[in-house]
Design a protein around this motif. Structure first.
Motif, short mmCIF file in Angstrom:
data_model
loop_
_atom_site.label_atom_id
_atom_site.label_comp_id
_atom_site.label_asym_id
_atom_site.label_seq_id
_atom_site.Cartn_x
_atom_site.Cartn_y
_atom_site.Cartn_z
N LEU A 227 38.53 -34.89 -46.45
CA LEU A 227 39.77 -34.65 -45.69
C LEU A 227 40.02 -33.16 -45.51
CD1 LEU A 227 42.08 -37.27 -47.43
CD2 LEU A 227 41.45 -37.27 -45.02
N ALA A 228 39.85 -32.41 -46.59
CA ALA A 228 40.07 -30.96 -46.52
C ALA A 228 39.07 -30.30 -45.57
CB ALA A 228 39.96 -30.35 -47.92
N ARG A 229 37.81 -30.71 -45.66
CA ARG A 229 36.79 -30.14 -44.78
C ARG A 229 37.04 -30.50 -43.33
NH1 ARG A 229 31.10 -31.68 -46.84
NH2 ARG A 229 30.71 -31.07 -44.70
N ALA A 230 37.44 -31.75 -43.07
CA ALA A 230 37.69 -32.19 -41.70
C ALA A 230 38.81 -31.38 -41.05
CB ALA A 230 38.03 -33.68 -41.68
N LYS A 231 39.77 -30.96 -41.85
CA LYS A 231 40.88 -30.18 -41.33
C LYS A 231 40.61 -28.67 -41.40
CE LYS A 231 44.31 -33.70 -42.25
NZ LYS A 231 44.58 -34.00 -40.86
N LYS A 232 39.38 -28.34 -41.82
CA LYS A 232 38.94 -26.95 -41.93
C LYS A 232 39.84 -26.13 -42.87
CE LYS A 232 36.68 -26.82 -37.40
NZ LYS A 232 35.96 -28.00 -37.64
N HIS A 233 40.29 -26.80 -43.94
CA HIS A 233 41.09 -26.11 -44.95
C HIS A 233 40.16 -25.46 -45.96
CE1 HIS A 233 44.77 -28.90 -44.11
NE2 HIS A 233 44.54 -28.04 -43.13
N GLU A 234 40.54 -24.28 -46.38
CA GLU A 234 39.71 -23.52 -47.31
C GLU A 234 39.73 -24.10 -48.72
OE1 GLU A 234 39.24 -18.89 -48.78
OE2 GLU A 234 40.61 -19.39 -47.14
N TYR A 235 40.85 -24.71 -49.08
CA TYR A 235 41.01 -25.23 -50.44
C TYR A 235 41.32 -26.72 -50.43
CZ TYR A 235 41.57 -20.30 -51.54
OH TYR A 235 41.37 -18.96 -51.66
N LEU A 236 40.88 -27.38 -51.46
CA LEU A 236 41.25 -28.78 -51.71
C LEU A 236 42.54 -28.73 -52.51
CD1 LEU A 236 39.98 -31.81 -51.76
CD2 LEU A 236 39.82 -31.30 -54.16
N THR A 237 43.59 -29.33 -51.99
CA THR A 237 44.90 -29.26 -52.64
C THR A 237 45.33 -30.62 -53.17
OG1 THR A 237 46.13 -29.73 -50.61
CG2 THR A 237 45.59 -27.40 -51.05
N LEU A 238 46.43 -30.59 -53.89
CA LEU A 238 47.00 -31.82 -54.41
C LEU A 238 47.36 -32.78 -53.29
CD1 LEU A 238 47.99 -33.38 -56.86
CD2 LEU A 238 50.13 -32.12 -56.70
N GLU A 239 47.74 -32.24 -52.16
CA GLU A 239 48.09 -33.09 -51.02
C GLU A 239 46.87 -33.83 -50.48
OE1 GLU A 239 49.09 -29.91 -51.39
OE2 GLU A 239 51.24 -30.27 -51.73
N HIS A 240 45.72 -33.17 -50.43
CA HIS A 240 44.49 -33.86 -50.00
C HIS A 240 44.15 -34.98 -50.99
CE1 HIS A 240 43.81 -29.75 -48.23
NE2 HIS A 240 43.67 -30.51 -47.16
N LEU A 241 44.28 -34.67 -52.27
CA LEU A 241 44.00 -35.67 -53.30
C LEU A 241 44.99 -36.83 -53.23
CD1 LEU A 241 42.33 -36.54 -55.71
CD2 LEU A 241 43.79 -35.12 -57.15
N SER A 242 46.25 -36.51 -53.01
CA SER A 242 47.27 -37.57 -52.89
C SER A 242 46.98 -38.49 -51.72
CB SER A 242 48.66 -36.95 -52.72
OG SER A 242 49.02 -36.21 -53.84
N LEU A 243 46.60 -37.90 -50.60
CA LEU A 243 46.28 -38.69 -49.42
C LEU A 243 45.08 -39.60 -49.68
CD1 LEU A 243 46.89 -39.42 -46.52
CD2 LEU A 243 45.61 -37.39 -45.80
#
Length: 64
Positions: free
Chosen positions: A17-33
């Motif tokens: 999810l984080a990579r697909a959105k081109k986010h630099e960091y994996l966050t708690l929100e990615h994990l929650s989703l």
């Protein structure tokens, strides 16, 4: 530490999810989703009256 394939899959989905959105960091929100989208966890939330689809929508809006 024991290997748990379900947890590994949730973490992999959060990373994707984080990579697909081109986010630099994996966050708690990615994990929650990723966790809310995991079938058994979503079923448990539903049993407690949570609108899982709305929760997914809300987290996605926050992540975006």
């Amino acid at each position: 530490m024991q290997f748990n394939p379900e947890i590994e899959q949730i973490l992999a989905n959060a990373h994707a999810l984080a990579r697909a959105k081109k986010h630099e960091y994996l966050t708690l929100e990615h994990l929650s989703l990723a966790l809310v989208q995991h079938g058994p966890f979503a079923a448990t939330l539903s049993k407690y009256g949570v609108d899982v689809n709305h929760l997914i929508y809300e987290i996605e809006q926050y992540v975006d």
